[in-house]
Design an enzyme around this catalytic site. Structure first.
Site, short mmCIF file in Angstrom:
data_model
loop_
_atom_site.label_atom_id
_atom_site.label_comp_id
_atom_site.label_asym_id
_atom_site.label_seq_id
_atom_site.Cartn_x
_atom_site.Cartn_y
_atom_site.Cartn_z
N GLU A 58 1.67 7.99 12.94
CA GLU A 58 1.11 8.37 13.83
C GLU A 58 -0.01 7.46 14.63
O GLU A 58 -0.31 7.49 15.67
CB GLU A 58 0.47 9.77 13.67
CG GLU A 58 1.56 10.97 13.44
CD GLU A 58 1.06 12.25 13.12
OE1 GLU A 58 0.51 12.23 11.77
OE2 GLU A 58 1.41 13.22 13.62
N GLU A 117 6.53 13.75 6.68
CA GLU A 117 5.81 14.95 6.13
C GLU A 117 6.70 15.94 5.69
O GLU A 117 6.35 17.06 4.95
CB GLU A 117 5.17 15.51 7.38
CG GLU A 117 3.56 14.45 7.82
CD GLU A 117 4.03 13.25 8.49
OE1 GLU A 117 5.14 12.93 8.64
OE2 GLU A 117 3.19 12.74 8.81
#
Ligand code: NAD
Length: 679
Positions: free
Chosen positions: A105, A125
């Site tokens: 990210e 994730e």
């Protein structure tokens, strides 16, 4: 405290460097340092571009998992990344190692991304029951398109730099040994140009033009994501990236993220993440215990298990000598192994050359003498104490001193097997699961005399061959099969009391198991251990065998099977069970699904408690590791012991009592004092 972030000026380029070993996790100090550095760059007119890179073995490899569940301390990652992306001066991520999760990210919030060819990028994730929470699900599809984003966000597996470049996640591959210099040169080439921001990209329009692509993707992953909340939330988030303006998409991601974060699945999967690592540690075996080098392995028996066990080592490049009693069994065993490899090659997961390489490491033999120089020999002959003892006595006579002798027994007493040798300290159980070349679990059975170096070596070796290991003490069935017996007992009892056998299976399927006990029976073969006398019927299994219902192998067992192995409940079997129950004088009644579930699962928890009380497992989480990897217990519940903690041990005790089933003192005491198995 010094900041893990430092900056270096290279003329007009500011290089921001993170040094937060071991993996540059994005803890609070790193986030604060990054934000300060960006602000420094924006405020300094002499700085025209920014490069972000990491020291050590990797780019930011994710969030700091130890911060999970604690009150957040700012700046948050989204806030830090927004500041980064908002810069009008180009910000370049210079990536090596693995840019994972929050690290990926960070890269997405930079205006450009360059990486060395060996780097990997990913959003794992989902593996912790979550989705990216710092706009990853919104920036990524805008940058690379929904179709390319879905496998990354939903599957969670990282992709190599080359693939990342191909889908547009990376702008350039740079020299393996010149990352910083190349990134600075790249940064300079972008000075003065308007910066591209992932949040403003429009690649996600592919999902707007073809909205069905989300359902197609979901269908293609159906088996893998069944029962898991996070992958579905991930699909929803990526879809939202096409449907909503960026800020609203980020809001949607946040809502989905928070829901997952506070749910039981993510807690369970985080528990499992730590459980797997903990299982590898044996409390009283020091970390620096010297290992026994394993350069050559012997396997006794080339049947179902022996062949699969041997394949693990061949695939890892370790030579194997496999021994059988007769040439035809040896040929058959080696033939099955070759065929398994060839099937893998057909699916494109191995090259023809790799098949030959693996098979080239195999030496079939009929002679014990050929095992003399093995460092480890694993026995996988019939499940019979006398046969096992005979084999171990022979091995003890021929195999060099200092070598490990292991048994793959499912139930037998490893200490008794060890008495057949003069080296009980070198005897250990290595309990593989079928198919042994595929199933992840290795139950390591620690005999009362098993040496520390033997245990440490086997634990290390489990990693070399891609297994997840957990240690069990010596007791019938060890951790896994001991608990399975309790479930099977109840399954058999339930159908005698009137429950439909397919309902028993369905209850477990609904819970998240890949199959139920009767499907498992059909798969393994109902005639295993059958005495082959159709006139002698003392169990339901014998009644089925008497009618030649042997399982999937002949198309009928508890179920009837079609060509594609789809199961249909059988009227004949229903009648067989009803007859049998009537003969035994068993009354029939309606049994609810709740009762079925409780009676199948609560006694397992009770047995797990006894296993812990007796010290047969080191910790409750080891039991969870065994059941998740060896028996398909659904990962998203965290395993039997964590699941029991989640529903409450008092609930389990009350259920056992309601059904007239035994409750161990250990479990009762924990329930009464409001304790959990896993702290
Ligand atoms: P199997 O019958 O498929 O294979 C056993 C092989 O051992 C046969 O090929 C036989 O010829 C050979 N053999 C027997 N005695 C021998 C001897 N004295 N010397 C050399 N070879 C000999 O059985 P399997 O299913 O592979 O089971 C082997 C062991 O693994 C058993 O202890 C079993 O409990 C255990 N196990 C089985 C499973 C499973 O699902 N099948 C799972 C875990 C553990």
């Amino acid at each position: 405290m010094t900041s893990p972030i430092r900056t270096q000026r290279h003329d007009d380029v500011l290089v921001v460097i993170s040094d937060n070993p071991p993996v540059n996790a994005l803890g609070q100090a790193v986030r604060a340092g990054l934000k300060d550095a960006i602000e420094e760059a924006i405020g300094d007119d002499a700085v025209k571009a920014v490069v972000i890179r990491c020291d050590g073995r990797t780019f930011f490899a994710g969030a700091d998992i130890t911060e999970f569940g604690k009150p957040p301390v700012g700046p948050s990652l989204p806030e830090t990344l927004d500041a980064m992306e908002a810069s009008d001066k180009p910000v370049i991520a210079a990536i090596h190692g693995t840019a994972l999760g929050g690290g990926c990210e960070v890269a997405l919030a930079c205006h450009y991304r360059v990486a060395v060819p060996s780097a990997k990028l990913g959003l794992p994730e989902v593996k912790l029951g979550l989705i990216p929470g710092a706009a990853g699900t919104q920036r990524l599809p805008r940058l690379v398109g929904a179709e390319a984003a879905l496998p990354l966000v939903v599957g969670g597996n990282p992709i190599p730099a080359k693939k990342a470049k191909a889908i547009g996640l990376l702008d350039e591959l740079v020299g393996e040994d010149s990352l910083e210099a190349d990134a600075i040169a790249f940064a300079r080439s972008k000075i003065g140009q308007p910066v591209p921001r992932a949040s403003e990209g429009n690649a996600n329009e592919d999902g707007v033009r073809d909205p069905d692509l989300f359902d197609r993707f979901r269908a293609s992953q159906a088996r893998r994501i069944r029962g898991f909340d996070a992958p579905n939330a991930a699909i929803e988030a990526v879809k939202a990236a096409g449907e909503l303006p960026y800020a609203e998409g980020v809001q949607k991601e946040r809502e989905l993220f928070m829901k997952l974060m506070s749910g039981t699945q993510s807690a369970a999967m985080r528990h499992y993440f730590f459980a797997e690592r903990a299982a590898n540690k044996i409390d009283d075996v020091p970390k620096d215990t010297p290992l026994i080098p394993i350069k050559k392995v012997g396997v006794i028996g080339a049947g179902t298990m022996g062949g699969g066990i041997a394949m693990n080592f061949l695939s890892a490049g370790i030579p194997v000598t496999i021994l059988e009693m007769a040439q035809d069994a040896l040929d058959r065993g080696a033939g099955v192994m070759r065929k398994n490899y060839e099937n893998t090659a057909k699916k494109g997961r191995m090259t023809a050359e790799q098949v030959e390489q693996a098979m080239g490491l195999l030496t079939p033999t009929l002679s014990y003498g050929d095992l003399a120089d093995c460092d480890l020999v694993i026995e996988a002959v019939y499940e019979n104490m006398d046969v096992k003892k005979e084999v171990f006595a022979k091995l003890d006579g021929v195999v060099k001193q200092g070598a490990i002798l292991a048994s793959n027994t499912s139930y037998l007493d490893v200490d008794e097997i060890a008495t057949a040798t003069k080296r009980p300290g070198y005897v250990v159980g290595m309990h593989f699961f079928s198919p042994a070349n595929i199933m992840k679990l290795l139950e390591v059975v620690r005999g009362k005399e098993t040496r520390h170096d033997v245990l440490a070596t086997v634990m290390k070796l489990s990693k070399t061959i891609g297994k997840v290991a957990a240690v069990s003490g010596v007791c019938p069935g060890f951790i896994g099969n001991r608990m399975l017996s309790k479930r099977q007992e109840q399954a058999n009892e339930l159908i005698m009391e009137g429950a439909n056998y397919w309902e028993v299976d369905d209850v477990l399927l609904e819970f998240g198991f890949p199959m139920g006990p009767f499907q498992m029976g059909d798969l393994a073969g109902i005639d295993i251990g059958w005495h082959r006398d159709p006139t002698k019927v003392t169990t339901i299994r014998e009644a089925l065998c008497a009618k030649e219902r042997f399982g999937q192998k002949n198309g009928k067992g508890f179920y009837d099977y079609d060509e594609a192995r789809n199961r249909t409940p059988s009227d004949e079997v229903k009648a067989i069970i009803a007859d049998f129950a009537a003969k035994e004088g068993r009354e029939q009644r309606e049994i609810s699904k709740d009762e079925i579930r409780e009676r199948l699962l609560y006694p397992m928890v009770n047995e797990g408690a006894k296993i812990l009380e007796e010290g047969m497992a080191q910790r409750a989480s080891d039991i969870d590791v065994v059941w998740i990897n060896g028996y398909g217990w659904p990962l998203y519940t965290g395993g039997p012991m964590f699941w029991a903690d989640t529903i409450g041990l008092d609930t389990v005790v009350a259920g056992l009592e309601r059904h007239g089933l035994p409750v161990s003192e250990f479990l009762r005491e924990k329930a009464e004092t409001g304790k959990r198995f896993n702290q």
